[in-house]
Design a protein around this motif. Structure first.
Motif, short mmCIF file in Angstrom:
data_model
loop_
_atom_site.label_atom_id
_atom_site.label_comp_id
_atom_site.label_asym_id
_atom_site.label_seq_id
_atom_site.Cartn_x
_atom_site.Cartn_y
_atom_site.Cartn_z
N THR A 89 35.96 47.77 40.71
CA THR A 89 37.24 48.20 41.55
C THR A 89 37.78 49.39 41.11
N SER B 286 41.00 49.70 41.57
CA SER B 286 42.43 49.27 41.65
C SER B 286 42.97 49.40 40.27
N LYS B 287 42.05 49.81 39.20
CA LYS B 287 42.51 49.56 37.96
C LYS B 287 42.58 50.96 37.19
N ARG C 285 42.99 50.02 47.99
CA ARG C 285 41.89 48.84 48.43
C ARG C 285 40.53 49.39 48.66
N PHE D 163 40.23 34.40 36.92
CA PHE D 163 40.71 34.96 38.15
C PHE D 163 40.81 34.17 39.22
N ALA E 100 35.85 44.30 36.59
CA ALA E 100 37.14 45.02 37.30
C ALA E 100 37.94 45.89 36.15
N TYR E 101 37.56 45.41 34.88
CA TYR E 101 38.28 46.11 33.75
C TYR E 101 37.32 47.04 32.96
N ASP F 183 32.13 40.08 37.28
CA ASP F 183 33.12 40.70 37.71
C ASP F 183 33.80 41.98 36.65
N VAL G 106 34.26 36.84 34.71
CA VAL G 106 34.86 38.22 34.46
C VAL G 106 34.54 38.48 33.18
N GLY H 264 38.93 46.41 48.72
CA GLY H 264 39.18 45.85 47.64
C GLY H 264 38.14 44.95 47.13
N SER H 265 37.92 44.55 45.73
CA SER H 265 36.86 43.75 45.40
C SER H 265 37.03 42.21 45.77
N ASP H 266 38.48 42.11 46.39
CA ASP H 266 38.86 40.65 46.83
C ASP H 266 37.57 40.42 48.23
C1 LIG Z 1 39.04 40.28 37.81
C2 LIG Z 1 39.51 40.72 38.86
N1 LIG Z 1 38.65 40.90 39.93
C3 LIG Z 1 39.05 41.47 41.20
C4 LIG Z 1 40.47 41.97 41.26
C5 LIG Z 1 40.61 42.48 42.46
O1 LIG Z 1 40.64 43.66 42.73
P1 LIG Z 1 40.95 44.49 43.85
O2 LIG Z 1 42.05 45.16 43.91
O3 LIG Z 1 39.78 45.44 44.13
O4 LIG Z 1 40.79 43.54 45.21
C6 LIG Z 1 41.37 41.67 40.35
C7 LIG Z 1 42.72 42.19 40.36
O5 LIG Z 1 43.55 41.74 39.83
C8 LIG Z 1 40.88 41.11 39.29
O6 LIG Z 1 41.66 40.95 38.08
#
Ligand SMILES: Cc1ncc(COP(=O)(O)O)c(C=O)c1O
Length: 381
Positions: A233, A235-236, A244, A128, A209-210, A207, A177, A102-104
């Motif tokens: 990521t 994840s989206k 993950r 975030f 992510a979207y 970031d 983000v 996950g990017s977390d």
């Molecule tokens: C801006 C942002 N970065 C990172 C993440 C985390 O993504 P990941 O599921 O890859 O850990 C999210 C998840 O909602 C997010 O909104």
């Protein structure tokens, strides 16, 4: 408290993902629309799940450690990154990529690599929440600045002052983000110009992510700014939140450091296989995006006609709204609104005095609209 535990962690509130028991689809008739974590509303197509199951049965040896170098996955990601930025000939290679659980996980690695023991991190709220949460767990001070009331653009003056004046320890990383969560606005030319002006000693994390929903990326700028890093990521838009997998694109020297910081086998063989299959079938998976964007436009149009709501434009797969009413009651009323939505089976995220609502399937969005209208009418009665 147990005497060996770090004292600052006692005060600490853990990130609360919705417990899966709360979010699981109930066996009863109540439909739950899970629009609170910005996932894709669509599962992986059955054909791809079957391919993944076949890979698990025939290829993956569960008694063996996974490929700790992530070689095949990194190459596939580099190809996708080049393609998604229309870079021909290819500019990015595996040497520019690091992958994580996950990017977390990457956010934590970035904080360890840049700030731990030496620096503070800068964020612009609302944003975030994991940046500040992870910084706290590492004992890294977080400097927070605000955003403009209406545009949610970063207060650049406050951010610049923070960079100039923060001492002991100075700011070593900034997280933004693009587009921001929860407010769904992409970085503006002024914000980008400010990020470009930052000195090399500050790590700039963008970031994305979207990205697949916004189709705006700064990835090509990494070539001019070795202190920039792009986070993404699976994840989206790639529908793999359960697996993950996150990745980053950066200067090879920084990637080498991130590879030192991460755990040796941070990704399971199954997750890597899933990410590879997703990339190989990206056209199919990403074909749902135009429909999600159309649904977003419909939702925005209808909600912006609602006199009680202030709704912001969105460059992502979610929208953000607040009540027009001012003052301390707003917080209270938004809580009530959220509770009413929840009671009707619509799960959304209450955050920074507003609601963040993920775009779902057309049916889910219709229910969101109906439930929101009913909840608003109830507030007035
Ligand atoms: C801006 C942002 N970065 C990172 C993440 C985390 O993504 P990941 O599921 O890859 O850990 C999210 C998840 O909602 C997010 O909104």
């Amino acid at each position: 408290m147990l005497p060996f535990i770090r004292s600052d962690l006692a005060e600490f509130t853990a990130y609360k993902p919705h417990p899966s028991s709360d979010r699981a689809q109930p066996v009863s008739q109540t439909q739950l629309d899970r629009l609170d974590t910005n996932e894709s509303p669509y599962d992986l197509p059955v054909r791809l799940k079957e391919k993944l199951a076949w890979t698990y049965q025939q290829i993956i040896e569960t008694n063996r450690y996974p490929d700790g170098n992530h070689g095949e996955l990194k190459s596939a990601i580099a190809e996708y990154v080049n393609e998604s930025a229309a870079l021909s000939p290819s500019v990015f290679t595996s040497a520019n990529i690091s992958v994580a659980n996950g990017s977390d996980e990457l956010i934590r690695s970035l904080l360890i690599a840049s700030c731990l023991g030496e620096g503070s991190v800068l964020v612009a709220n609302p944003t975030f929440s994991m940046y500040a949460i992870l910084a706290k767990t590492l004992g890294i001070p977080t400097v927070e600045v605000n955003r403009q009331q209406n545009s949610f653009e970063i207060n650049l003056q406050a951010a610049q002052t923070a960079i100039e004046q923060t001492q002991n320890p100075p700011i070593r990383a900034i997280f933004v983000v693009h587009p921001n969560s929860p407010t769904a606005n992409a970085l503006t030319p002024a914000e980008l110009a400010w990020l470009r002006s930052l000195p090399d000693r500050i790590l700039v994390v963008i970031d994305e992510a979207y990205f697949e929903f916004s189709q705006t990326t700064v990835v090509t700028e990494l070539l001019e700014h070795p202190n920039w890093i792009v986070l993404r990521t699976f994840s989206k838009a790639f529908r793999l939140a359960a697996m993950r997998v996150g990745y980053c694109v950066a200067h090879p020297e920084f990637i080498t450091i991130l590879e030192k910081v991460r755990l040796p086998y941070n990704l399971s063989s199954f997750s890597m296989a899933a990410a590879l299959i997703a990339l190989q079938n990206r056209q199919l998976l990403l074909s749902s995006i135009p429909q999600i964007l159309e649904e977003r436009a419909k939702l925005l149009e209808i909600l912006s006609q609602q006199p009680q709501l202030q709704v912001w434009d969105s460059a992502a797969n979610f929208i953000y709204l607040r009540l027009k009413q001012d003052g301390w009651q707003q917080q209270d009323t938004i809580k009530k609104l959220n509770q009413q939505l929840q009671a009707r089976g619509t799960l959304v995220r209450e955050i920074s005095g507003g609601l963040r609502i993920t775009i779902g399937t057309p049916q889910e969005n219709l229910r969101t609209l109906n439930n929101l209208q009913l909840a608003l009418a109830n507030l007035n009665s």
